[in-house]
Write a protein that holds these residues in place. Structure first.
Motif, mmCIF file in Angstrom:
data_model
loop_
_atom_site.group_PDB
_atom_site.id
_atom_site.type_symbol
_atom_site.label_atom_id
_atom_site.label_comp_id
_atom_site.label_asym_id
_atom_site.label_seq_id
_atom_site.Cartn_x
_atom_site.Cartn_y
_atom_site.Cartn_z
ATOM 1 N N LEU A 1 40.372 26.387 69.012
ATOM 2 C CA LEU A 1 41.267 27.124 69.912
ATOM 3 C C LEU A 1 41.015 28.627 69.847
ATOM 4 C CD1 LEU A 1 44.954 26.458 70.597
ATOM 5 C CD2 LEU A 1 44.326 28.726 69.827
ATOM 6 N N THR A 2 40.801 29.132 68.642
ATOM 7 C CA THR A 2 40.496 30.562 68.485
ATOM 8 C C THR A 2 39.267 30.949 69.302
ATOM 9 O OG1 THR A 2 41.465 30.675 66.268
ATOM 10 C CG2 THR A 2 39.822 32.339 66.830
ATOM 11 N N GLY A 3 38.224 30.131 69.234
ATOM 12 C CA GLY A 3 37.017 30.408 70.007
ATOM 13 C C GLY A 3 37.284 30.407 71.498
ATOM 14 N N LEU A 4 38.071 29.454 71.972
ATOM 15 C CA LEU A 4 38.414 29.387 73.397
ATOM 16 C C LEU A 4 39.123 30.653 73.857
ATOM 17 C CD1 LEU A 4 39.838 25.740 73.618
ATOM 18 C CD2 LEU A 4 37.797 26.583 74.811
ATOM 19 N N VAL A 5 40.124 31.062 73.100
ATOM 20 C CA VAL A 5 40.955 32.188 73.520
ATOM 21 C C VAL A 5 40.197 33.507 73.410
ATOM 22 C CG1 VAL A 5 43.079 33.447 73.033
ATOM 23 C CG2 VAL A 5 43.082 30.963 72.973
ATOM 24 N N ASP A 6 39.412 33.661 72.355
ATOM 25 C CA ASP A 6 38.651 34.912 72.232
ATOM 26 C C ASP A 6 37.523 34.990 73.258
ATOM 27 O OD1 ASP A 6 39.895 36.632 70.514
ATOM 28 O OD2 ASP A 6 38.791 36.022 68.732
ATOM 29 N N ALA A 7 36.964 33.852 73.661
ATOM 30 C CA ALA A 7 35.979 33.863 74.746
ATOM 31 C C ALA A 7 36.630 34.391 76.030
ATOM 32 C CB ALA A 7 35.415 32.465 74.968
ATOM 33 N N PHE A 8 37.827 33.909 76.313
ATOM 34 C CA PHE A 8 38.566 34.362 77.494
ATOM 35 C C PHE A 8 38.840 35.858 77.416
ATOM 36 C CE2 PHE A 8 42.602 35.529 79.405
ATOM 37 C CZ PHE A 8 42.459 35.073 80.710
ATOM 38 N N SER A 9 39.370 36.311 76.278
ATOM 39 C CA SER A 9 39.776 37.716 76.181
ATOM 40 C C SER A 9 38.576 38.657 76.223
ATOM 41 C CB SER A 9 40.601 37.952 74.909
ATOM 42 O OG SER A 9 39.813 37.800 73.746
ATOM 43 N N TYR A 10 37.510 38.301 75.520
ATOM 44 C CA TYR A 10 36.360 39.208 75.471
ATOM 45 C C TYR A 10 35.639 39.273 76.812
ATOM 46 C CZ TYR A 10 32.204 41.612 73.824
ATOM 47 O OH TYR A 10 31.196 42.524 73.667
ATOM 48 N N LEU A 11 35.478 38.136 77.454
ATOM 49 C CA LEU A 11 34.689 38.096 78.684
ATOM 50 C C LEU A 11 35.475 38.512 79.924
ATOM 51 C CD1 LEU A 11 32.719 34.774 78.052
ATOM 52 C CD2 LEU A 11 31.883 37.117 77.801
ATOM 53 N N LEU A 12 36.797 38.321 79.910
ATOM 54 C CA LEU A 12 37.580 38.612 81.116
ATOM 55 C C LEU A 12 38.554 39.779 80.982
ATOM 56 C CD1 LEU A 12 38.485 35.118 82.637
ATOM 57 C CD2 LEU A 12 36.611 36.668 83.220
ATOM 58 N N LEU A 13 38.881 40.167 79.751
ATOM 59 C CA LEU A 13 39.861 41.239 79.569
ATOM 60 C C LEU A 13 39.226 42.537 79.095
ATOM 61 C CD1 LEU A 13 42.830 39.228 77.989
ATOM 62 C CD2 LEU A 13 42.323 39.673 80.401
ATOM 63 N N GLY A 14 37.906 42.609 79.140
ATOM 64 C CA GLY A 14 37.243 43.886 78.886
ATOM 65 C C GLY A 14 36.956 44.192 77.439
ATOM 66 N N HIS A 15 36.120 43.388 76.801
ATOM 67 C CA HIS A 15 35.655 43.666 75.441
ATOM 68 C C HIS A 15 36.809 43.894 74.466
ATOM 69 C CE1 HIS A 15 31.393 45.058 76.915
ATOM 70 N NE2 HIS A 15 31.693 43.798 77.207
ATOM 71 N N VAL A 16 37.678 42.900 74.373
ATOM 72 C CA VAL A 16 38.782 42.946 73.418
ATOM 73 C C VAL A 16 39.007 41.534 72.891
ATOM 74 C CG1 VAL A 16 40.554 42.592 75.201
ATOM 75 C CG2 VAL A 16 41.157 43.747 73.059
ATOM 76 N N PHE A 17 39.305 41.437 71.614
ATOM 77 C CA PHE A 17 39.635 40.155 71.009
ATOM 78 C C PHE A 17 41.147 40.065 70.831
ATOM 79 C CE2 PHE A 17 35.235 40.456 69.055
ATOM 80 C CZ PHE A 17 34.707 39.397 69.781
ATOM 81 N N VAL A 18 41.671 38.850 70.885
ATOM 82 C CA VAL A 18 43.095 38.658 70.625
ATOM 83 C C VAL A 18 43.331 37.876 69.333
ATOM 84 C CG1 VAL A 18 43.817 38.836 73.020
ATOM 85 C CG2 VAL A 18 43.112 36.608 72.117
ATOM 86 N N ALA A 19 42.262 37.399 68.702
ATOM 87 C CA ALA A 19 42.387 36.655 67.448
ATOM 88 C C ALA A 19 41.624 37.319 66.313
ATOM 89 C CB ALA A 19 41.902 35.217 67.627
ATOM 90 N N ASN A 20 40.418 37.761 66.564
ATOM 91 C CA ASN A 20 39.575 38.361 65.517
ATOM 92 C C ASN A 20 39.761 39.872 65.519
ATOM 93 O OD1 ASN A 20 37.748 36.169 64.259
ATOM 94 N ND2 ASN A 20 37.738 35.695 66.451
ATOM 95 N N MET A 21 40.660 40.341 64.672
ATOM 96 C CA MET A 21 41.038 41.751 64.694
ATOM 97 C C MET A 21 39.976 42.679 64.130
ATOM 98 S SD MET A 21 43.841 42.063 66.302
ATOM 99 C CE MET A 21 43.394 40.679 67.354
ATOM 100 N N THR A 22 39.060 42.150 63.316
ATOM 101 C CA THR A 22 37.967 42.982 62.817
ATOM 102 C C THR A 22 37.181 43.569 63.988
ATOM 103 O OG1 THR A 22 37.775 41.618 60.837
ATOM 104 C CG2 THR A 22 35.911 43.047 61.357
ATOM 105 N N GLY A 23 36.941 42.737 64.993
ATOM 106 C CA GLY A 23 36.216 43.215 66.167
ATOM 107 C C GLY A 23 36.937 44.347 66.859
ATOM 108 N N ASN A 24 38.267 44.276 66.955
ATOM 109 C CA ASN A 24 39.007 45.340 67.638
ATOM 110 C C ASN A 24 38.965 46.658 66.881
ATOM 111 O OD1 ASN A 24 39.836 43.839 69.907
ATOM 112 N ND2 ASN A 24 41.466 42.891 68.720
ATOM 113 N N VAL A 25 38.969 46.577 65.556
ATOM 114 C CA VAL A 25 38.832 47.805 64.769
ATOM 115 C C VAL A 25 37.470 48.445 65.045
ATOM 116 C CG1 VAL A 25 38.702 48.762 62.440
ATOM 117 C CG2 VAL A 25 40.429 47.031 62.986
ATOM 118 N N MET A 26 36.432 47.617 65.113
ATOM 119 C CA MET A 26 35.110 48.127 65.456
ATOM 120 C C MET A 26 35.099 48.730 66.864
ATOM 121 S SD MET A 26 33.195 47.493 62.801
ATOM 122 C CE MET A 26 31.525 47.588 63.419
ATOM 123 N N PHE A 27 35.735 48.039 67.809
ATOM 124 C CA PHE A 27 35.760 48.526 69.185
ATOM 125 C C PHE A 27 36.492 49.860 69.280
ATOM 126 C CE2 PHE A 27 35.716 43.827 70.673
ATOM 127 C CZ PHE A 27 34.384 43.729 70.310
#
Length: 247
Positions: free
Chosen positions: A33-59
């Motif tokens: 489920l995490t993979g599904l939701v983060d695929a949606f957020s990253y690809l459609l909401l403009g380079h942002v994760f909603v589950a993997n917060m490490t990525g957002n700190v990097m962003f």
């Protein structure tokens, strides 16, 4: 049977009398489920994760440096929303701290509400998801996945965090016999990484070849199944239901 396959089997079909009972396969599904939701957020909401917060700190760091395609506001909203979800999830699990089955059920019900609300927003608004719709989706999904991570932390099943893969893969290699370690539990750890990979792949394929809402529809379907399955678990008195510290 090779050790790795035995560990994978024991994760998928666990000993119901063991310290974690049915929790390992449930957490594998939540990893998908995490993979599904983060695929949606990253690809459609403009380079942002909603589950993997490490990525957002990097962003955030990239956007502070002026890199294109990264939004300081979107990453900050995702972090704050996730934090709010973790707070709500913490309250839910601490109210049921004496029973891991009830902790799981309470958190899944709350998460389902938020992810389903995000799904409804996508179906009503249509794409592309910009402006207020984009941020509404980030908030709803961030809160939902924050709740999930709070309960996963409380359940404390080793190597099944549903989000963090770096530490899982490090353990699989660094603890291996090849590294003169005690044994890597590679079967469970590889399954965890594979579940995240599968969720991300299915989510991306659904977006590229289907409807933009499809990853969230799949996520809500998984949550509905898990919440239903958690109902009898919440009434169980098996040893695994006791708090992880006492298992």
């Amino acid at each position: 049977m090779p050790q790795v396959l035995r560990e994978a089997r024991d994760t998928l079909v666990p000993d119901m009398g063991g310290p974690h009972g049915p929790l390992p396969p449930v957490l594998l599904v939540l990893t998908v489920l995490t993979g599904l939701v983060d695929a949606f957020s990253y690809l459609l909401l403009g380079h942002v994760f909603v589950a993997n917060m490490t990525g957002n700190v990097m962003f955030l760091g990239f956007s502070f440096a002026g890199a294109a395609s990264f939004s300081t506001l979107a990453s900050a909203v995702a972090l704050l929303s996730f934090g709010a979800g973790a707070l709500a999830g913490g309250i839910a699990v601490h109210r049921a701290r004496a029973h891991r089955g009830r902790q799981l059920q309470h958190a899944l019900l709350v998460e389902t509400v938020f992810v389903a609300a995000a799904m409804i927003v996508t179906l009503i608004s249509g794409g592309p998801y910009t402006g207020g719709v984009r941020f509404a989706l980030i908030v709803l999904l961030g809160v939902g996945l924050g709740v999930q991570n709070a309960v996963v932390r409380a359940l404390a099943v080793p190597d099944l965090t549903t989000t963090v893969v770096t530490r899982t893969l490090t353990g699989a290699v660094a603890d291996s016999r090849l590294a003169m370690g005690p044994g890597s539990k590679a079967g469970r750890r590889v399954l965890s990484a594979a579940a995240l990979l599968a969720g991300a792949s299915v989510g991306a394929l659904a977006l590229l070849n289907g409807h933009p809402s499809l990853p969230l529809i799949l996520a809500v379907s998984l949550l509905a199944v898990m919440a239903t399955a958690a109902t009898p678990l919440a009434r169980s008195d098996a040893p695994w239901t006791r708090p992880a510290g006492g298992a």
